[in-house]
Design a protein around this motif. Structure first.
Motif, PDB file in Angstrom:
ATOM      1  N   GLN A 259       8.207  39.284 -24.008  1.00 25.46           N
ATOM      2  CA  GLN A 259       7.600  38.039 -23.822  1.00 25.46           C
ATOM      3  C   GLN A 259       7.359  37.547 -25.315  1.00 25.46           C
ATOM      4  OE1 GLN A 259       3.533  37.897 -21.725  1.00 25.46           O
ATOM      5  NE2 GLN A 259       2.852  37.251 -23.966  1.00 25.46           N
ATOM      6  N   ALA A 260       7.623  36.247 -25.265  1.00 24.55           N
ATOM      7  CA  ALA A 260       7.526  35.316 -26.523  1.00 24.55           C
ATOM      8  C   ALA A 260       6.827  33.985 -26.155  1.00 24.55           C
ATOM      9  CB  ALA A 260       9.009  35.294 -26.876  1.00 24.55           C
ATOM     10  N   THR A 261       6.515  33.356 -27.336  1.00 24.17           N
ATOM     11  CA  THR A 261       5.744  32.266 -27.314  1.00 24.17           C
ATOM     12  C   THR A 261       6.849  31.156 -28.100  1.00 24.17           C
ATOM     13  OG1 THR A 261       3.671  33.002 -27.406  1.00 24.17           O
ATOM     14  CG2 THR A 261       3.917  30.647 -28.170  1.00 24.17           C
ATOM     15  N   PHE A 262       7.156  30.051 -27.667  1.00 21.73           N
ATOM     16  CA  PHE A 262       7.937  29.112 -28.036  1.00 21.73           C
ATOM     17  C   PHE A 262       7.551  27.588 -28.360  1.00 21.73           C
ATOM     18  CE2 PHE A 262      10.396  32.321 -25.452  1.00 21.73           C
ATOM     19  CZ  PHE A 262      11.343  32.505 -26.385  1.00 21.73           C
ATOM     20  N   GLU A 263       7.916  26.773 -29.352  1.00 17.99           N
ATOM     21  CA  GLU A 263       7.729  25.607 -29.580  1.00 17.99           C
ATOM     22  C   GLU A 263       8.738  24.780 -28.910  1.00 17.99           C
ATOM     23  OE1 GLU A 263       6.466  25.049 -33.682  1.00 17.99           O
ATOM     24  OE2 GLU A 263       4.570  25.471 -33.304  1.00 17.99           O
ATOM     25  N   VAL A 264       8.192  23.836 -28.404  1.00 16.94           N
ATOM     26  CA  VAL A 264       9.321  22.597 -27.724  1.00 16.94           C
ATOM     27  C   VAL A 264       9.031  21.559 -27.985  1.00 16.94           C
ATOM     28  CG1 VAL A 264       9.879  21.624 -25.500  1.00 16.94           C
ATOM     29  CG2 VAL A 264       9.217  24.048 -25.427  1.00 16.94           C
ATOM     30  N   GLU A 265       9.880  20.591 -28.947  1.00 21.31           N
ATOM     31  CA  GLU A 265       9.959  19.329 -29.317  1.00 21.31           C
ATOM     32  C   GLU A 265       9.912  18.478 -28.205  1.00 21.31           C
ATOM     33  OE1 GLU A 265      11.920  18.734 -33.147  1.00 21.31           O
ATOM     34  OE2 GLU A 265      11.023  20.866 -33.527  1.00 21.31           O
ATOM     35  N   PHE A 266       9.225  17.476 -27.835  1.00 14.75           N
ATOM     36  CA  PHE A 266       9.423  16.596 -26.729  1.00 14.75           C
ATOM     37  C   PHE A 266       9.085  15.199 -27.042  1.00 14.75           C
ATOM     38  CE2 PHE A 266       7.999  14.138 -23.208  1.00 14.75           C
ATOM     39  CZ  PHE A 266       8.895  14.673 -22.108  1.00 14.75           C
ATOM     40  N   ALA A 267       9.750  14.217 -26.676  1.00 14.71           N
ATOM     41  CA  ALA A 267       9.663  12.855 -26.889  1.00 14.71           C
ATOM     42  C   ALA A 267       9.936  12.008 -25.482  1.00 14.71           C
ATOM     43  CB  ALA A 267      10.558  12.453 -27.839  1.00 14.71           C
ATOM     44  N   PHE A 268       9.000  10.995 -25.411  1.00 12.99           N
ATOM     45  CA  PHE A 268       9.190   9.924 -24.214  1.00 12.99           C
ATOM     46  C   PHE A 268      10.068   8.962 -25.135  1.00 12.99           C
ATOM     47  CE2 PHE A 268       5.139  11.936 -22.879  1.00 12.99           C
ATOM     48  CZ  PHE A 268       5.568  12.120 -21.457  1.00 12.99           C
ATOM     49  N   ALA A 269      11.047   8.276 -24.472  1.00 13.51           N
ATOM     50  CA  ALA A 269      11.978   7.332 -25.262  1.00 13.51           C
ATOM     51  C   ALA A 269      11.970   5.973 -24.585  1.00 13.51           C
ATOM     52  CB  ALA A 269      13.272   7.861 -25.521  1.00 13.51           C
ATOM     53  N   ASP A 270      12.323   5.034 -24.877  1.00 12.14           N
ATOM     54  CA  ASP A 270      12.638   3.897 -24.372  1.00 12.14           C
ATOM     55  C   ASP A 270      14.118   3.585 -24.030  1.00 12.14           C
ATOM     56  OD1 ASP A 270      13.820   3.023 -26.698  1.00 12.14           O
ATOM     57  OD2 ASP A 270      12.174   1.542 -27.329  1.00 12.14           O
ATOM     58  N   ALA A 271      14.366   2.294 -23.453  1.00 13.12           N
ATOM     59  CA  ALA A 271      15.839   2.350 -23.040  1.00 13.12           C
ATOM     60  C   ALA A 271      16.806   2.590 -24.101  1.00 13.12           C
ATOM     61  CB  ALA A 271      15.972   0.915 -22.433  1.00 13.12           C
ATOM     62  N   ALA A 272      16.356   1.908 -25.498  1.00 11.11           N
ATOM     63  CA  ALA A 272      17.326   2.118 -26.660  1.00 11.11           C
ATOM     64  C   ALA A 272      17.172   3.419 -27.216  1.00 11.11           C
ATOM     65  CB  ALA A 272      16.526   1.004 -27.775  1.00 11.11           C
ATOM     66  N   GLY A 273      16.652   4.370 -26.677  1.00 12.27           N
ATOM     67  CA  GLY A 273      16.499   5.822 -27.172  1.00 12.27           C
ATOM     68  C   GLY A 273      15.487   5.940 -28.490  1.00 12.27           C
ATOM     69  N   LYS A 274      14.555   5.015 -28.512  1.00 14.02           N
ATOM     70  CA  LYS A 274      13.526   5.085 -29.658  1.00 14.02           C
ATOM     71  C   LYS A 274      12.614   5.848 -28.971  1.00 14.02           C
ATOM     72  CE  LYS A 274       9.984   2.237 -32.135  1.00 14.02           C
ATOM     73  NZ  LYS A 274       9.529   0.974 -32.125  1.00 14.02           N
ATOM     74  N   ALA A 275      12.006   6.672 -29.789  1.00 15.21           N
ATOM     75  CA  ALA A 275      10.629   7.420 -29.457  1.00 15.21           C
ATOM     76  C   ALA A 275       9.882   6.944 -29.463  1.00 15.21           C
ATOM     77  CB  ALA A 275      10.670   8.794 -30.090  1.00 15.21           C
ATOM     78  N   LEU A 276       8.983   6.538 -28.012  1.00 11.19           N
ATOM     79  CA  LEU A 276       7.633   6.005 -28.001  1.00 11.19           C
ATOM     80  C   LEU A 276       6.516   7.065 -28.199  1.00 11.19           C
ATOM     81  CD1 LEU A 276       8.468   4.415 -24.418  1.00 11.19           C
ATOM     82  CD2 LEU A 276       8.285   3.184 -26.657  1.00 11.19           C
ATOM     83  N   SER A 277       6.841   8.171 -28.232  1.00  9.93           N
ATOM     84  CA  SER A 277       5.747   8.987 -28.304  1.00  9.93           C
ATOM     85  C   SER A 277       6.483  10.462 -28.579  1.00  9.93           C
ATOM     86  CB  SER A 277       4.719   9.148 -27.179  1.00  9.93           C
ATOM     87  OG  SER A 277       3.730  10.445 -27.344  1.00  9.93           O
ATOM     88  N   SER A 278       6.013  11.483 -29.491  1.00 10.66           N
ATOM     89  CA  SER A 278       6.584  12.810 -29.320  1.00 10.66           C
ATOM     90  C   SER A 278       5.444  13.868 -29.520  1.00 10.66           C
ATOM     91  CB  SER A 278       7.640  12.781 -30.536  1.00 10.66           C
ATOM     92  OG  SER A 278       6.945  12.746 -31.902  1.00 10.66           O
ATOM     93  N   GLN A 279       5.907  14.912 -29.169  1.00 14.80           N
ATOM     94  CA  GLN A 279       4.801  16.047 -28.970  1.00 14.80           C
ATOM     95  C   GLN A 279       5.566  17.504 -29.265  1.00 14.80           C
ATOM     96  OE1 GLN A 279       2.164  16.146 -25.727  1.00 14.80           O
ATOM     97  NE2 GLN A 279       2.257  14.001 -25.584  1.00 14.80           N
ATOM     98  N   THR A 280       4.682  18.376 -29.801  1.00 14.48           N
ATOM     99  CA  THR A 280       5.247  19.786 -29.894  1.00 14.48           C
ATOM    100  C   THR A 280       4.287  20.480 -28.860  1.00 14.48           C
ATOM    101  OG1 THR A 280       6.019  19.599 -32.142  1.00 14.48           O
ATOM    102  CG2 THR A 280       5.731  21.416 -31.354  1.00 14.48           C
ATOM    103  N   LYS A 281       4.769  21.235 -28.127  1.00 14.88           N
ATOM    104  CA  LYS A 281       4.341  22.131 -27.030  1.00 14.88           C
ATOM    105  C   LYS A 281       4.496  23.612 -27.410  1.00 14.88           C
ATOM    106  CE  LYS A 281       2.020  19.260 -24.230  1.00 14.88           C
ATOM    107  NZ  LYS A 281       0.494  19.096 -23.750  1.00 14.88           N
ATOM    108  N   ARG A 282       3.500  24.375 -27.101  1.00 11.24           N
ATOM    109  CA  ARG A 282       3.700  25.810 -27.100  1.00 11.24           C
ATOM    110  C   ARG A 282       3.726  26.377 -25.803  1.00 11.24           C
ATOM    111  NH1 ARG A 282       1.357  29.164 -32.316  1.00 11.24           N
ATOM    112  NH2 ARG A 282       2.565  27.881 -34.093  1.00 11.24           N
ATOM    113  N   ILE A 283       4.639  27.348 -25.578  1.00  9.19           N
ATOM    114  CA  ILE A 283       4.254  27.761 -24.082  1.00  9.19           C
ATOM    115  C   ILE A 283       4.835  29.466 -24.405  1.00  9.19           C
ATOM    116  CG2 ILE A 283       6.499  27.099 -23.712  1.00  9.19           C
ATOM    117  CD1 ILE A 283       5.535  27.023 -20.664  1.00  9.19           C
ATOM    118  N   THR A 284       4.155  30.405 -23.464  1.00 10.18           N
ATOM    119  CA  THR A 284       4.637  31.696 -23.590  1.00 10.18           C
ATOM    120  C   THR A 284       5.263  32.048 -22.183  1.00 10.18           C
ATOM    121  OG1 THR A 284       2.676  32.462 -24.677  1.00 10.18           O
ATOM    122  CG2 THR A 284       3.753  34.052 -23.500  1.00 10.18           C
ATOM    123  N   VAL A 285       6.150  32.539 -22.481  1.00  9.15           N
ATOM    124  CA  VAL A 285       7.249  32.933 -21.363  1.00  9.15           C
ATOM    125  C   VAL A 285       7.666  34.550 -21.219  1.00  9.15           C
ATOM    126  CG1 VAL A 285       9.586  32.243 -20.380  1.00  9.15           C
ATOM    127  CG2 VAL A 285       8.602  30.626 -22.152  1.00  9.15           C
TER     128      VAL A 285
END
Length: 145
Positions: free
Chosen positions: A86-112
């Motif tokens: 088992q391991a815990t990971f950080e995921v870098e995520f972003a919501f983007a507009d049509a031009a590809g510009k990040a509207l919001s970004s977050q880092t989430k942790r999840i144990t898998v």
């Protein structure tokens, strides 16, 4: 007796050269085979053991399963763990507009779980949904532990 000492001496020097080792192995199947097998086992055992002791976990992978919509205001990201524990990971995520510009970004942790997959959800704010075109995730999920 002299033949045994000579054979052993020849075999020992044969260990230093792979070409000679092969010919001495052919000359003496029982001696060469056992020693060769033992030599390979000895040379790999410490490497395997030391690798286990000093090895670190490998990074996982991340994939957007679904992006947020007005009906479902969150995105789902699937994280895969390639490790045998088992391991815990950080995921870098972003919501983007049509031009590809990040509207919001977050880092989430999840144990898998070991050699498994788990999903993490990323909520989008209602104001963000009006401009949202697509979701992006860094494909490499960084291992945390």
């Amino acid at each position: 007796m002299a033949m045994v000492v000579l054979a052993l001496t020849g075999f020992s020097s044969g260990h230093k050269s792979s070409g000679r080792h092969k010919s001495s192995h052919r000359d003496s199947d029982s001696g060469g085979g056992c020693s060769s097998s033992r030599q390979n086992h000895d040379s790999y055992t410490p490497r395997t053991t030391s690798t286990r002791r000093s090895s670190t976990l490998q990074d996982g992978t991340a994939l957007v399963v679904s992006c947020a919509t007005k009906a479902i205001p969150y995105a789902t990201v699937e994280v895969t763990n390639p490790n045998s524990r088992q391991a815990t990971f950080e995921v870098e995520f972003a919501f983007a507009d049509a031009a590809g510009k990040a509207l919001s970004s977050q880092t989430k942790r999840i144990t898998v779980p070991a050699s498994g997959t788990s999903n993490v959800q990323v909520k989008a704010s209602p104001s963000l949904l009006a401009e949202l075109d697509h979701c992006q995730v860094e494909p490499e999920a960084d291992v945390v532990n």
